[in-house]
Scaffold this active site. Structure first.
Site, mmCIF file in Angstrom:
data_model
loop_
_atom_site.group_PDB
_atom_site.id
_atom_site.type_symbol
_atom_site.label_atom_id
_atom_site.label_comp_id
_atom_site.label_asym_id
_atom_site.label_seq_id
_atom_site.Cartn_x
_atom_site.Cartn_y
_atom_site.Cartn_z
ATOM 1 C CG HIS A 229 -1.294 -0.851 1.635
ATOM 2 N ND1 HIS A 229 -2.459 -1.539 2.336
ATOM 3 C CD2 HIS A 229 -2.389 -2.126 0.929
ATOM 4 C CE1 HIS A 229 -3.589 -2.367 2.147
ATOM 5 N NE2 HIS A 229 -3.451 -2.760 0.919
ATOM 6 C CG MET A 322 -2.649 -0.215 10.352
ATOM 7 S SD MET A 322 -3.208 1.714 10.357
ATOM 8 C CE MET A 322 -4.796 1.646 11.239
ATOM 9 C CG ASP A 325 -5.546 -5.159 0.617
ATOM 10 O OD1 ASP A 325 -6.406 -6.009 0.565
ATOM 11 O OD2 ASP A 325 -4.471 -4.606 0.096
#
Length: 381
Positions: A229, A322, A325
């Site tokens: 990410h 976090m 996913d």
């Protein structure tokens, strides 16, 4: 008890804005602000905050230098604010390597689609890293030395197929010396064969990926798909950084790239990475994807694509981050007979994504970060 935050920025407006957002959350409290890195170092030693938010470009002492000094004297979780430029990306990656745990864009409109979501994101990031114990960068140096040794051993293992076990050990850091201490653990091959390796991660991922990838040998036998990410302006700089540090080749993935052994492909920020074809005809597809998907790139989407084409021949690893996913895509991989491993809680910056696949029963092993590469290489020994 509230989480104590020190806000550091040379802009009085930004210090005030960040302080207002943090103080809106009853679990958070700004205990002071600093206008340069030197003040930040001194206030950290005096006030012992739980978290620091840090700008990069500041007078007297810049943010990267301040991170280094703080991590050497008073290790504290640090959230960097960065501009979304190539220069900002390079500086942010240096700050993360120096010991910062996470980063956010300095422009709040770049954090999320609306104001309330941006405020919530900042508050959640501060709370997430506040739970993480941090150590001096000397531990990172030890990890690098260990990684070099692991890489040499892994190369030797590829030349000795008769070996089917490897004695390795999990990392244990002592707060007194910040050094890595080992306790023997023996990993065994699963006996499975693989056509591709994929790794998904988020918060804490840049350092985690660097730790894993620098320990892989140049003759690593699989292609690797990386999903981190990260903003679009960061991934090219991150791929170039990894390529300069690793024995394997690393590049930012482009649409149409052939999938070849010993090459790692980093999903470009703001896009989704898929695969099509098999064997020599396998290619990477880079698409815009659905705006309703929270993450671009998204681990679930890449995992799902691999499940469809490679089925049981996938080795997937979920590292620190976090959220959840990777859980849904990991479930699809698991249903096709693929193997999924997760980073353990002790070595995660944020035990979110690995916890999601572990609690779901998708992951078959929980691994300390500094042993992930060795565990991977055991499969080919």
């Amino acid at each position: 008890m509230s989480i104590k935050v020190l806000v550091v920025d040379d802009s009085s407006f930004f210090r005030r804005r960040v302080s207002e957002i943090i103080n809106q959350d009853p679990m958070l409290e700004v205990i002071d602000t600093a206008k340069n890195g030197r003040e930040a170092v001194e206030m950290t030693q005096r006030l012992k905050p739980d978290v620091i938010t840090m700008d990069i470009e500041m007078p007297v002492l810049d943010g990267i230098s301040a991170v280094r000094e703080i991590m050497a004297s008073t290790p504290t979780p640090i959230l960097m604010f960065s501009s979304l430029t190539h220069q900002g990306a390079t500086a942010t990656l240096e700050a993360l390597e120096a010991g910062a745990l996470d980063f956010l864009p300095k422009k709040f409109e770049d954090i999320a689609r609306d104001k309330e979501e941006a405020i919530h994101t900042l508050q959640q990031r501060v709370k997430a890293i506040a739970r993480r114990r941090v150590f001096s960068p000397r531990a990172t140096t030890n990890l690098r030395s260990s990684a070099s040794a692991s890489s040499a051993a892994a190369s030797e293992a590829l030349r000795k197929p008769e070996l089917n076990t490897r004695t390795v050990s999990p990392s244990v850091r002592t707060t007194a010396t910040n050094e890595v201490r080992s306790a023997p653990v023996k990993f065994k091959r699963t006996g499975k064969s693989y056509d591709i390796l994929t790794i998904g991660t988020s918060t804490g991922g840049p350092v985690a990926l660097q730790t894993v990838l620098t320990a892989l040998p140049a003759n690593f036998p699989l292609p690797i798909l990386l999903i981190q990410h990260m903003p679009a302006t960061f991934t090219a700089a991150f791929a170039a950084r990894l390529n300069s540090l690793c024995k394997i080749k690393v590049k930012e993935a482009q649409d149409g790239d052939p999938i070849v052994k010993g090459q790692a492909y980093l999903a470009p920020g703001g896009k989704q990475m898929l695969v099509e074809g098999r064997g020599a005809s396998a290619r990477i597809r880079i698409i815009d994807g659905n705006d309703k998907v929270n993450y671009k790139p998204c681990v679930d989407i890449t995992f799902a694509s691999l499940a469809k084409l490679y089925q049981s021949k996938v080795l997937a690893v979920v590292l620190t981050g976090m959220g959840a996913d990777g859980r849904d895509g990991g479930r699809m991989l698991k249903n096709m007979g693929a193997t999924i491993w997760a980073q353990d809680e002790k070595t995660c910056v944020v035990y979110g994504m690995p916890q999601a696949v572990t609690k779901e029963g998708i992951s078959s092993e929980s691994l300390p970060l500094d042993k992930v590469a060795q565990r991977i290489m055991t499969e080919f020994s």
